[in-house]
Motif scaffolding. Structure first.
Motif, PDB file in Angstrom:
ATOM      1  N   LEU A  57      50.571  21.024  38.806  1.00 38.40           N
ATOM      2  CA  LEU A  57      50.500  20.058  37.716  1.00 38.40           C
ATOM      3  C   LEU A  57      49.424  20.433  36.703  1.00 38.40           C
ATOM      4  O   LEU A  57      48.371  20.993  37.060  1.00 38.40           O
ATOM      5  CB  LEU A  57      50.245  18.655  38.278  1.00 38.40           C
ATOM      6  CG  LEU A  57      51.499  17.991  38.862  1.00 38.40           C
ATOM      7  CD1 LEU A  57      51.130  16.857  39.801  1.00 38.40           C
ATOM      8  CD2 LEU A  57      52.415  17.505  37.759  1.00 38.40           C
ATOM      9  N   LYS A  58      49.707  20.115  35.454  1.00 44.08           N
ATOM     10  CA  LYS A  58      48.819  20.413  34.335  1.00 44.08           C
ATOM     11  C   LYS A  58      48.435  19.099  33.639  1.00 44.08           C
ATOM     12  O   LYS A  58      49.206  18.130  33.690  1.00 44.08           O
ATOM     13  CB  LYS A  58      49.524  21.321  33.328  1.00 44.08           C
ATOM     14  CG  LYS A  58      50.055  22.618  33.909  1.00 44.08           C
ATOM     15  CD  LYS A  58      50.830  23.395  32.865  1.00 44.08           C
ATOM     16  CE  LYS A  58      51.379  24.693  33.429  1.00 44.08           C
ATOM     17  NZ  LYS A  58      52.146  25.456  32.398  1.00 44.08           N
ATOM     18  N   PRO A  59      47.331  19.065  32.958  1.00 41.69           N
ATOM     19  CA  PRO A  59      46.964  17.837  32.215  1.00 41.69           C
ATOM     20  C   PRO A  59      48.050  17.384  31.248  1.00 41.69           C
ATOM     21  O   PRO A  59      48.231  16.175  31.039  1.00 41.69           O
ATOM     22  CB  PRO A  59      45.689  18.255  31.483  1.00 41.69           C
ATOM     23  CG  PRO A  59      45.073  19.286  32.364  1.00 41.69           C
ATOM     24  CD  PRO A  59      46.233  20.050  32.930  1.00 41.69           C
ATOM     25  N   ALA A 117      44.335  19.014  38.260  1.00 43.13           N
ATOM     26  CA  ALA A 117      45.174  20.117  37.798  1.00 43.13           C
ATOM     27  C   ALA A 117      45.401  21.100  38.941  1.00 43.13           C
ATOM     28  O   ALA A 117      44.465  21.426  39.692  1.00 43.13           O
ATOM     29  CB  ALA A 117      44.523  20.802  36.610  1.00 43.13           C
ATOM     30  N   GLY A 118      46.638  21.559  39.058  1.00 43.95           N
ATOM     31  CA  GLY A 118      47.005  22.446  40.147  1.00 43.95           C
ATOM     32  C   GLY A 118      47.544  21.733  41.367  1.00 43.95           C
ATOM     33  O   GLY A 118      48.085  22.379  42.277  1.00 43.95           O
ATOM     34  N   GLY A 163      60.242  25.994  37.062  1.00 41.85           N
ATOM     35  CA  GLY A 163      59.451  26.778  38.001  1.00 41.85           C
ATOM     36  C   GLY A 163      58.352  25.987  38.693  1.00 41.85           C
ATOM     37  O   GLY A 163      57.759  26.469  39.660  1.00 41.85           O
ATOM     38  N   ARG A 164      58.065  24.782  38.208  1.00 46.94           N
ATOM     39  CA  ARG A 164      57.013  23.952  38.808  1.00 46.94           C
ATOM     40  C   ARG A 164      57.575  22.660  39.414  1.00 46.94           C
ATOM     41  O   ARG A 164      57.040  22.174  40.409  1.00 46.94           O
ATOM     42  CB  ARG A 164      55.972  23.574  37.737  1.00 46.94           C
ATOM     43  CG  ARG A 164      55.284  24.772  37.113  1.00 46.94           C
ATOM     44  CD  ARG A 164      54.132  24.343  36.211  1.00 46.94           C
ATOM     45  NE  ARG A 164      54.576  23.528  35.078  1.00 46.94           N
ATOM     46  CZ  ARG A 164      54.161  22.289  34.838  1.00 46.94           C
ATOM     47  NH1 ARG A 164      53.288  21.704  35.652  1.00 46.94           N
ATOM     48  NH2 ARG A 164      54.600  21.628  33.780  1.00 46.94           N
ATOM     49  N   PHE A 165      58.623  22.120  38.816  1.00 45.77           N
ATOM     50  CA  PHE A 165      59.208  20.864  39.284  1.00 45.77           C
ATOM     51  C   PHE A 165      60.548  21.155  39.961  1.00 45.77           C
ATOM     52  O   PHE A 165      61.276  22.060  39.550  1.00 45.77           O
ATOM     53  CB  PHE A 165      59.454  19.913  38.120  1.00 45.77           C
ATOM     54  CG  PHE A 165      58.214  19.320  37.486  1.00 45.77           C
ATOM     55  CD1 PHE A 165      56.943  19.796  37.788  1.00 45.77           C
ATOM     56  CD2 PHE A 165      58.328  18.288  36.577  1.00 45.77           C
ATOM     57  CE1 PHE A 165      55.812  19.260  37.194  1.00 45.77           C
ATOM     58  CE2 PHE A 165      57.208  17.725  35.974  1.00 45.77           C
ATOM     59  CZ  PHE A 165      55.957  18.222  36.290  1.00 45.77           C
ATOM     60  N   VAL A 208      51.734   9.092  36.078  1.00 45.97           N
ATOM     61  CA  VAL A 208      51.174  10.333  36.603  1.00 45.97           C
ATOM     62  C   VAL A 208      50.024  10.745  35.680  1.00 45.97           C
ATOM     63  O   VAL A 208      50.219  10.873  34.470  1.00 45.97           O
ATOM     64  CB  VAL A 208      52.234  11.444  36.664  1.00 45.97           C
ATOM     65  CG1 VAL A 208      51.586  12.783  37.011  1.00 45.97           C
ATOM     66  CG2 VAL A 208      53.312  11.095  37.675  1.00 45.97           C
ATOM     67  N   THR A 209      48.858  10.923  36.260  1.00 43.25           N
ATOM     68  CA  THR A 209      47.695  11.344  35.501  1.00 43.25           C
ATOM     69  C   THR A 209      47.125  12.601  36.137  1.00 43.25           C
ATOM     70  O   THR A 209      46.815  12.593  37.339  1.00 43.25           O
ATOM     71  CB  THR A 209      46.620  10.250  35.456  1.00 43.25           C
ATOM     72  OG1 THR A 209      47.182   9.054  34.901  1.00 43.25           O
ATOM     73  CG2 THR A 209      45.439  10.687  34.595  1.00 43.25           C
ATOM     74  N   VAL A 210      47.013  13.662  35.348  1.00 43.06           N
ATOM     75  CA  VAL A 210      46.505  14.932  35.845  1.00 43.06           C
ATOM     76  C   VAL A 210      45.173  15.216  35.155  1.00 43.06           C
ATOM     77  O   VAL A 210      45.113  15.331  33.928  1.00 43.06           O
ATOM     78  CB  VAL A 210      47.498  16.074  35.581  1.00 43.06           C
ATOM     79  CG1 VAL A 210      46.986  17.365  36.212  1.00 43.06           C
ATOM     80  CG2 VAL A 210      48.879  15.723  36.132  1.00 43.06           C
TER      81      VAL A 210
END
Length: 122
Positions: free
Chosen positions: A86-88, A14-15, A66-68, A118-120
């Motif tokens: 990234l978040k779970p 995460a992050g 805002g993140r992607f 993708v695995t967070v």
């Protein structure tokens, strides 16, 4: 024959960040809007981001805004998705799809690749 190939997924804390890529062949890539979708286990596929054929317009789901960052290189027939912070809950299989979106939303398309996982982790 149309081929859509996604890559760049993986396991990240995460992050962290990942950059997904998608190459398309058999279509006139620079004529098409391109979309990124994702599907988590037990959930419906959802549209994540869309970019116009020229790259001049981009759209994002509220959950990733805002993140992607979506981008494209028409000379390379390649679509990208830069994913930061990234978040779970971002854990899913990510797919790109030619001609699958516009300002009005996301649509089904005959052209789907295998996706990239993708695995967070938290």
């Amino acid at each position: 024959q149309v081929q859509v190939v996604e890559s760049g997924g993986g396991l990240v804390q995460a992050g962290g960040s990942l950059r997904l890529s998608c190459t398309v062949s058999g279509l006139t890539f620079d004529d098409l809007n391109m979309g990124w979708f994702r599907q988590a286990p037990g959930k419906e596929r959802e549209g994540v981001s869309c970019i116009s054929w020229s790259g001049g317009s981009t759209y994002y789901a509220d959950s990733v805004k805002g993140r992607f960052t979506i981008s494209r290189d028409n000379a390379k027939n390649t679509l990208y998705l830069q994913m930061n912070s990234l978040k779970p809950e971002d854990t899913a299989t990510y797919y790109c799809a030619p001609g699958s979106c516009d300002a009005g939303g996301y649509y089904d398309t005959p052209y789907w690749g295998q996706g990239t996982q993708v695995t967070v982790s938290s």
